[in-house]
Motif scaffolding. Structure first.
Motif, PDB file in Angstrom:
ATOM      1  N   LYS A 438       2.694 -10.802  13.297  1.00 17.89           N
ATOM      2  CA  LYS A 438       3.994 -10.191  13.017  1.00 17.89           C
ATOM      3  C   LYS A 438       3.816  -8.798  12.406  1.00 17.89           C
ATOM      4  CE  LYS A 438       6.435 -14.547  12.026  1.00 17.89           C
ATOM      5  NZ  LYS A 438       7.184 -15.304  10.984  1.00 17.89           N
ATOM      6  N   THR A 439       4.854  -7.980  12.526  1.00 20.90           N
ATOM      7  CA  THR A 439       4.907  -6.699  11.822  1.00 20.90           C
ATOM      8  C   THR A 439       5.867  -6.859  10.659  1.00 20.90           C
ATOM      9  OG1 THR A 439       4.412  -5.403  13.801  1.00 20.90           O
ATOM     10  CG2 THR A 439       5.508  -4.257  11.988  1.00 20.90           C
ATOM     11  N   MET A 440       5.359  -6.633   9.434  1.00 17.69           N
ATOM     12  CA  MET A 440       6.153  -6.875   8.236  1.00 17.69           C
ATOM     13  C   MET A 440       6.044  -5.704   7.273  1.00 17.69           C
ATOM     14  SD  MET A 440       5.301 -10.956   7.660  1.00 17.69           S
ATOM     15  CE  MET A 440       6.708 -11.247   6.572  1.00 17.69           C
ATOM     16  N   GLU A 441       7.022  -5.608   6.361  1.00 15.65           N
ATOM     17  CA  GLU A 441       7.068  -4.498   5.402  1.00 15.65           C
ATOM     18  C   GLU A 441       6.116  -4.757   4.236  1.00 15.65           C
ATOM     19  OE1 GLU A 441      10.806  -2.041   4.132  1.00 15.65           O
ATOM     20  OE2 GLU A 441      10.505  -3.621   2.629  1.00 15.65           O
ATOM     21  N   VAL A 442       5.323  -3.741   3.920  1.00 11.62           N
ATOM     22  CA  VAL A 442       4.335  -3.821   2.841  1.00 11.62           C
ATOM     23  C   VAL A 442       4.612  -2.721   1.822  1.00 11.62           C
ATOM     24  CG1 VAL A 442       1.883  -3.605   2.251  1.00 11.62           C
ATOM     25  CG2 VAL A 442       2.562  -4.800   4.352  1.00 11.62           C
ATOM     26  N   LEU A 443       4.630  -3.089   0.531  1.00 13.27           N
ATOM     27  CA  LEU A 443       4.685  -2.097  -0.537  1.00 13.27           C
ATOM     28  C   LEU A 443       3.242  -1.790  -0.936  1.00 13.27           C
ATOM     29  CD1 LEU A 443       6.070  -0.357  -2.705  1.00 13.27           C
ATOM     30  CD2 LEU A 443       6.203  -2.407  -4.147  1.00 13.27           C
ATOM     31  N   ARG A 457       1.468  -5.406  -0.820  1.00 15.92           N
ATOM     32  CA  ARG A 457       1.979  -6.782  -0.823  1.00 15.92           C
ATOM     33  C   ARG A 457       3.201  -6.912   0.077  1.00 15.92           C
ATOM     34  NH1 ARG A 457      -0.257 -10.000  -4.848  1.00 15.92           N
ATOM     35  NH2 ARG A 457      -1.417  -8.815  -6.422  1.00 15.92           N
ATOM     36  N   LEU A 458       3.265  -8.055   0.748  1.00 17.15           N
ATOM     37  CA  LEU A 458       4.467  -8.419   1.481  1.00 17.15           C
ATOM     38  C   LEU A 458       5.531  -8.875   0.484  1.00 17.15           C
ATOM     39  CD1 LEU A 458       2.845 -10.610   4.307  1.00 17.15           C
ATOM     40  CD2 LEU A 458       3.552  -8.209   4.481  1.00 17.15           C
ATOM     41  N   SER A 459       6.737  -9.051   0.972  1.00 17.71           N
ATOM     42  CA  SER A 459       7.809  -9.580   0.132  1.00 17.71           C
ATOM     43  C   SER A 459       7.414 -10.932  -0.447  1.00 17.71           C
ATOM     44  CB  SER A 459       9.095  -9.711   0.949  1.00 17.71           C
ATOM     45  OG  SER A 459      10.104 -10.362   0.212  1.00 17.71           O
ATOM     46  N   VAL A 479       3.528  -2.906   8.704  1.00 19.49           N
ATOM     47  CA  VAL A 479       2.133  -3.199   9.029  1.00 19.49           C
ATOM     48  C   VAL A 479       2.074  -4.426   9.934  1.00 19.49           C
ATOM     49  CG1 VAL A 479      -0.122  -3.856   8.095  1.00 19.49           C
ATOM     50  CG2 VAL A 479       1.324  -2.248   6.838  1.00 19.49           C
ATOM     51  N   LYS A 480       1.292  -4.313  11.013  1.00 13.91           N
ATOM     52  CA  LYS A 480       1.065  -5.459  11.884  1.00 13.91           C
ATOM     53  C   LYS A 480      -0.072  -6.284  11.303  1.00 13.91           C
ATOM     54  CE  LYS A 480       0.274  -6.962  16.636  1.00 13.91           C
ATOM     55  NZ  LYS A 480       0.020  -6.567  18.036  1.00 13.91           N
ATOM     56  N   LEU A 481       0.176  -7.580  11.116  1.00 17.80           N
ATOM     57  CA  LEU A 481      -0.803  -8.480  10.487  1.00 17.80           C
ATOM     58  C   LEU A 481      -1.715  -9.033  11.580  1.00 17.80           C
ATOM     59  CD1 LEU A 481       1.730 -10.350   8.168  1.00 17.80           C
ATOM     60  CD2 LEU A 481       0.492  -8.221   7.719  1.00 17.80           C
ATOM     61  N   ILE A 490      -5.624  -8.605   7.107  1.00 19.90           N
ATOM     62  CA  ILE A 490      -6.068  -7.274   7.533  1.00 19.90           C
ATOM     63  C   ILE A 490      -5.067  -6.815   8.578  1.00 19.90           C
ATOM     64  CG2 ILE A 490      -7.873  -5.913   8.649  1.00 19.90           C
ATOM     65  CD1 ILE A 490      -8.751  -6.937   5.980  1.00 19.90           C
ATOM     66  N   GLY A 491      -4.545  -5.609   8.415  1.00 17.98           N
ATOM     67  CA  GLY A 491      -3.507  -5.157   9.344  1.00 17.98           C
ATOM     68  C   GLY A 491      -3.651  -3.719   9.755  1.00 17.98           C
ATOM     69  N   THR A 492      -2.680  -3.250  10.547  1.00 21.17           N
ATOM     70  CA  THR A 492      -2.632  -1.860  11.016  1.00 21.17           C
ATOM     71  C   THR A 492      -1.225  -1.324  10.798  1.00 21.17           C
ATOM     72  OG1 THR A 492      -4.324  -2.252  12.705  1.00 21.17           O
ATOM     73  CG2 THR A 492      -2.918  -0.298  12.982  1.00 21.17           C
ATOM     74  N   GLN A 493      -1.128  -0.146  10.206  1.00 21.25           N
ATOM     75  CA  GLN A 493       0.183   0.459   9.969  1.00 21.25           C
ATOM     76  C   GLN A 493       0.837   0.815  11.290  1.00 21.25           C
ATOM     77  OE1 GLN A 493       0.180   3.872   7.375  1.00 21.25           O
ATOM     78  NE2 GLN A 493       2.346   4.327   7.729  1.00 21.25           N
ATOM     79  N   ILE A 494       2.124   0.492  11.396  1.00 18.68           N
ATOM     80  CA  ILE A 494       2.910   0.806  12.587  1.00 18.68           C
ATOM     81  C   ILE A 494       3.890   1.929  12.230  1.00 18.68           C
ATOM     82  CG2 ILE A 494       4.475  -0.051  14.356  1.00 18.68           C
ATOM     83  CD1 ILE A 494       1.693  -1.351  14.381  1.00 18.68           C
TER      84      ILE A 494
END
Length: 495
Positions: A438-443, A457-459, A479-481, A490-494
């Motif tokens: 999934k692609t999720m929002e990371v702070l 961190r994810l929500s 970020v895609k997880l 480990i992810g990649t920024q989208i």
């Protein structure tokens, strides 16, 4: 140099110090109201320290070591703010001129760790005549601890507790003036004083105290004895603080209390914790809201519904279990059963399907049988916690559980603890797989130990590592997880 001559020189030096302090305070009236009184002492300490800097031709440094929970971490930010206001420079070394330990006493090893550090500090103090050592926090609220400090650690300069954290500058002034150990421990809080300098560890997130103390008196827990009874801050004061934080660039707040579900009950005009959450959500600039810690016995349907429809409250809840055995829970004075806890979890997951649950679990509570332990394992398997803080039971003097004779043998406890960790690891790994791909929002919170990698961190509070630089810290990015590593992604920024 003989001991007598050293003593004489020390006395002359202190007389000179008193003379300077008297000159600084001459003709001034000490305010009676707080926080004006503390700003008065901060200013006096600042002037005195400025003279010492000029005489010594150097900066005077401080170091704070924090043991324990988020409440202690928040207190340390206040202590740091006061010392910076006085004129000390912060360093991350106990070679500092002022060393302060903000202590925890939830487990015995926390106390032993502090005593070990003090032995090291004594050697450092012998090399630096200007060095001051202060102890505060929960451990200092225990009478036998303070007695031991007075008798065996006479080189400590200031000792204070949890109820008068805000008095640091006043106590420091007293130490300058008396030249002797200053001990100031209160049995209970006299007032809530918040409007003092504070230096946050992060520019983009902050804890916010909403209440102090605890009324639950779990049989294993020392907290109600060292932090006192529940006291809630006024909602308008909390919202004013959150708005100020938002103006300063904070995007995430953590509302702090020993049992946030009890918030508002002691106010002249009581309100619920759920109502407070709705008020915080209305503050512009705040993107994420977390809270710590709710108690399962009184987690309301109102709170579940507020979380369900909120766009800012993070999809994560810390729900302490402590034990899965109804018999042990009763002895712990937790006031819920295994079945009630599981029903609550089912209700939370039904209303908030994407919620992440974490917990606290104690292994080896007095009288715990293998059957009791299997009940705990059963809850872990059914709930599937994303993460858990696991502890071996630690006797705390003054609590009912410490007096029980049926203590569990160490070898049995350690073997059960190992089995529990395996179950938690399996559950955490399974939870991570749910969001893989999934692609999720990371702070983004900080740079990783690995070059060119940031950590956020994810929500739901899960850690994510991905390629990035320092400019991303404090920002939310998608970020895609792509890989799960058991406890993080480990992810990649989208873009």
């Amino acid at each position: 140099m003989s001991k007598a001559k050293k003593k004489k020189e020390k006395q002359l030096k202190h007389l000179n110090t008193r003379k300077i302090l008297d000159e600084l305070a001459f003709g001034l009236t000490v305010p009676t109201a707080e926080p004006a009184k503390q700003y008065f002492y901060m200013n006096l300490c600042k002037q005195y320290l400025a003279r010492k800097k000029q005489e010594a031709g150097k900066e005077f440094t401080f170091c704070i070591r924090t043991f324990g929970c988020q409440m202690n971490a928040k207190d340390s930010e206040k202590l740091k703010g006061i010392l910076l206001e006085i004129g000390y420079t912060q360093i991350d070394s106990e070679d500092a001129d002022f060393v302060l330990y903000n202590t925890c006493t939830v487990r015995e090893n926390a106390n032993l760790k502090v005593y070990g550090h003090l032995g090291y500090l004594q050697n450092l103090k012998q090399k630096n005549p200007d060095k001051l050592i202060a102890l505060c926090g929960c451990m200092m609220q225990e009478e036998h601890v303070v007695k031991k400090i007075k008798e065996s650690y006479r080189f400590v300069d200031i000792v204070f507790g949890t109820h008068n954290i805000y008095l640091l500058s006043e106590l420091l002034w007293k130490r300058f003036y008396s030249g002797k150990m200053v001990v100031d421990i209160w049995d209970k809080a006299q007032q809530i004083v918040e409007d003092l300098p504070s230096c946050r560890d992060y520019s983009f997130k902050s804890g916010v105290n909403i209440m102090y103390g605890c009324n639950n008196f779990c049989s294993y827990c020392i907290v109600p004895y060292v932090r006192g009874r529940e006291r809630s801050r006024k909602p308008e004061d909390i919202i004013a603080e959150v708005k100020k934080l938002a103006d300063e660039g904070v995007v995430e707040v953590m509302l702090l209390g020993q049992n946030v579900n009890s918030y508002g009950k002691t106010l002249e005009q009581p309100i619920s914790f759920a109502e407070l959450l709705k008020m915080v959500e209305e503050v512009d600039g705040i993107k994420r809201i977390r809270f710590m810690t709710p108690h399962p016995k009184d987690l309301s349907e109102e709170l579940i519904q507020v979380m369900k429809y909120s766009k800012k409250i993070c999809r994560q809840m810390h729900l302490p279990l402590q034990s899965g055995s109804t018999a042990i829970l009763k002895d712990m004075n937790r006031r819920y059963t295994k079945e009630q806890y599981l029903a609550l979890v089912e209700r939370i997951k039904q209303e908030i399907p994407d919620v992440s649950l974490s917990t606290d679990i104690i292994v080896g509570y007095p009288g715990e049988t293998e059957e009791d332990f299997q009940d705990t394992i059963d809850v872990v398997r059914k709930v599937q916690y994303d993460s858990a803080f696991t502890f071996i039971y630690s006797k705390r003097t003054g609590t009912p559980a410490a007096a029980q004779e049926n203590q569990v043998p160490d070898d049995v406890v350690k073997e059960r603890f190992s089995r529990l960790l395996q179950e938690i690891s399996l559950a955490s790994a399974a939870c991570l797989k749910k969001h893989l791909g999934k692609t999720m929002e990371v702070l983004v919170e900080e740079m990783s130990s690995e070059d060119g990698i940031v950590t956020g961190r994810l929500s739901n509070n899960t850690l994510v590592h991905f390629a990035g630089d320092r400019t991303l810290i404090g920002k939310t990015v998608n970020v895609k997880l792509e890989e799960d590593k058991g406890f993080y992604y480990i992810g990649t920024q989208i873009n």
